[in-house]
Design a protein around this motif. Structure first.
Motif, mmCIF file in Angstrom:
data_model
loop_
_atom_site.group_PDB
_atom_site.id
_atom_site.type_symbol
_atom_site.label_atom_id
_atom_site.label_comp_id
_atom_site.label_asym_id
_atom_site.label_seq_id
_atom_site.Cartn_x
_atom_site.Cartn_y
_atom_site.Cartn_z
ATOM 1 N N ALA A 181 0.837 -1.202 0.000
ATOM 2 C CA ALA A 181 0.000 0.000 0.000
ATOM 3 C C ALA A 181 0.869 1.248 0.000
ATOM 4 O O ALA A 181 0.606 2.208 -0.731
ATOM 5 N N ASN A 182 1.922 1.222 0.818
ATOM 6 C CA ASN A 182 2.775 2.397 0.952
ATOM 7 C C ASN A 182 4.225 2.075 0.609
ATOM 8 O O ASN A 182 4.743 2.539 -0.401
ATOM 9 N N ALA A 183 4.908 1.267 1.427
ATOM 10 C CA ALA A 183 6.328 1.029 1.179
ATOM 11 C C ALA A 183 6.775 -0.328 1.709
ATOM 12 O O ALA A 183 6.534 -0.666 2.869
ATOM 13 N N ALA A 184 7.435 -1.079 0.859
ATOM 14 C CA ALA A 184 8.148 -2.302 1.240
ATOM 15 C C ALA A 184 9.562 -2.123 0.709
ATOM 16 O O ALA A 184 9.844 -2.421 -0.447
ATOM 17 N N LYS A 185 10.441 -1.600 1.559
ATOM 18 C CA LYS A 185 11.768 -1.199 1.132
ATOM 19 C C LYS A 185 12.809 -2.249 1.501
ATOM 20 O O LYS A 185 12.604 -3.063 2.402
ATOM 21 N N SER A 186 13.950 -2.201 0.791
ATOM 22 C CA SER A 186 15.098 -3.019 1.114
ATOM 23 C C SER A 186 14.707 -4.502 1.155
ATOM 24 O O SER A 186 14.212 -5.040 0.162
ATOM 25 N N ASN A 187 14.881 -5.167 2.312
ATOM 26 C CA ASN A 187 14.502 -6.571 2.394
ATOM 27 C C ASN A 187 12.992 -6.772 2.348
ATOM 28 O O ASN A 187 12.513 -7.892 2.142
ATOM 29 N N GLY A 188 12.214 -5.713 2.532
ATOM 30 C CA GLY A 188 10.778 -5.794 2.283
ATOM 31 C C GLY A 188 10.505 -6.038 0.812
ATOM 32 O O GLY A 188 9.566 -6.755 0.445
ATOM 33 N N THR A 189 11.335 -5.458 -0.048
ATOM 34 C CA THR A 189 11.222 -5.722 -1.485
ATOM 35 C C THR A 189 11.547 -7.177 -1.784
ATOM 36 O O THR A 189 10.904 -7.814 -2.630
ATOM 37 N N LEU A 190 12.535 -7.736 -1.076
ATOM 38 C CA LEU A 190 12.847 -9.160 -1.252
ATOM 39 C C LEU A 190 11.645 -10.034 -0.908
ATOM 40 O O LEU A 190 11.378 -11.030 -1.588
ATOM 41 N N LEU A 191 10.908 -9.666 0.153
ATOM 42 C CA LEU A 191 9.697 -10.420 0.490
ATOM 43 C C LEU A 191 8.696 -10.374 -0.662
ATOM 44 O O LEU A 191 8.006 -11.360 -0.942
ATOM 45 N N CYS A 192 8.635 -9.236 -1.338
ATOM 46 C CA CYS A 192 7.728 -9.104 -2.482
ATOM 47 C C CYS A 192 8.194 -9.955 -3.668
ATOM 48 O O CYS A 192 7.369 -10.490 -4.420
#
Length: 282
Positions: free
Chosen positions: A117-128
């Protein structure tokens, strides 16, 4: 005297409203209201929805070793084979812990879609990258996945000059970069970029994991740029029925974690864990 009509409750019993304790419901109303909206989104998508929401304004809210247990708690009431959406909000965190979360998602789910919805940065992007596809809206952003050590980008620490003054730190930076690159390539090769042209997986992993394309770790990768990287993006425009519900749910979490000083909330339709920030001793 005519009998008074029954009092209409704000939500039907069994839809998040306890059958016997209104006072308890009132005390927990923020959680119950979020869960009512989760069920509403599930009815719209035909998929289970779980939430990993970190307070991005707190440094202690990064992905860590405790997260897999809380995520497993959310997944434990989902039947094998059920399609699942994971709403992710995080600035990132430990790569080892991220790898554990990815392993759990891959072992537990056969149809996993990420929602940003807002931000999945760094290792959050890896989760994506572990998902089959990513739902994004106008404000949604992914970010570069280059790892950091002691707050310093490994792309900087990997410079041979650093080895002359701190060889252990230099070596750790090289290993961290290899770990992130290997994980990203594996996720892409077996997921969104499966069957892509030779070299495409390496190109995307290099773009996300180095400073060749994105010069800042906080660089914004919106839905258009993510699509240009050949990631499978489902863009929901403002006014879209699903997007409006996702954004409302995001707004509820964002308000609640900051007001109540939470670091993270793990939540589904019937299960919820909120991690409070440690109390400072004066």
């Amino acid at each position: 005297m005519a009998k008074a009509p029954p009092v209409e409750l704000p939500f039907p019993r069994g839809n998040g409203l306890p059958t016997q304790s209104p006072l308890y419901w009132v005390g927990q109303k923020d959680r119950y209201l979020r869960q009512v909206l989760i069920r509403d989104i599930e009815e719209l998508t035909g998929r289970r929805l779980i939430v990993y929401f970190a307070n991005r304004f707190r440094d202690e809210a990064g992905i860590d070793d405790a997260d897999p247990v809380y995520l497993m708690e959310l997944l434990s009431d989902i039947s094998a084979g059920d399609p699942v959406d994971l709403l992710i909000e995080t600035n990132g965190g430990k790569t080892d812990s991220t790898e554990a979360l990815v392993t759990l998602l891959q072992n537990r789910l056969v149809d996993y879609r990420a929602i940003v919805a807002n931000a999945a940065k760094s290792n959050g992007t890896l989760l994506c990258l572990a998902a089959k596809s990513i739902i994004m809206g106008a404000p949604s952003e992914l970010g570069p996945i280059d790892p950091h050590l002691n707050g310093i980008p490994c792309t900087v620490l990997s410079d041979p000059v650093v080895a002359q003054s701190n060889f252990p730190l230099h070596s750790l930076a090289l290993l961290a970069m290899k770990q992130t690159k290997k994980l990203a390539e594996s996720l892409l090769r077996n997921g969104m970029l499966q069957g892509s042209a030779p070299g495409e997986v390496e190109r995307v992993a290099q773009a996300l994991g180095s400073r060749d394309t994105y010069f800042s770790h906080g660089s914004v990768i919106d839905h258009r740029e993510a699509a240009q990287l050949n990631l499978k993006i489902q863009y929901l425009p403002p006014g879209d029925e699903l997007w409006e519900r996702i954004w409302l749910l995001y707004s509820m979490y964002d308000f609640d974690v900051r007001r109540d000083n939470y670091l993270k909330i793990f939540e589904g339709r019937a299960r919820s864990t909120a991690i409070g920030a440690p109390t400072k001793v004066v």
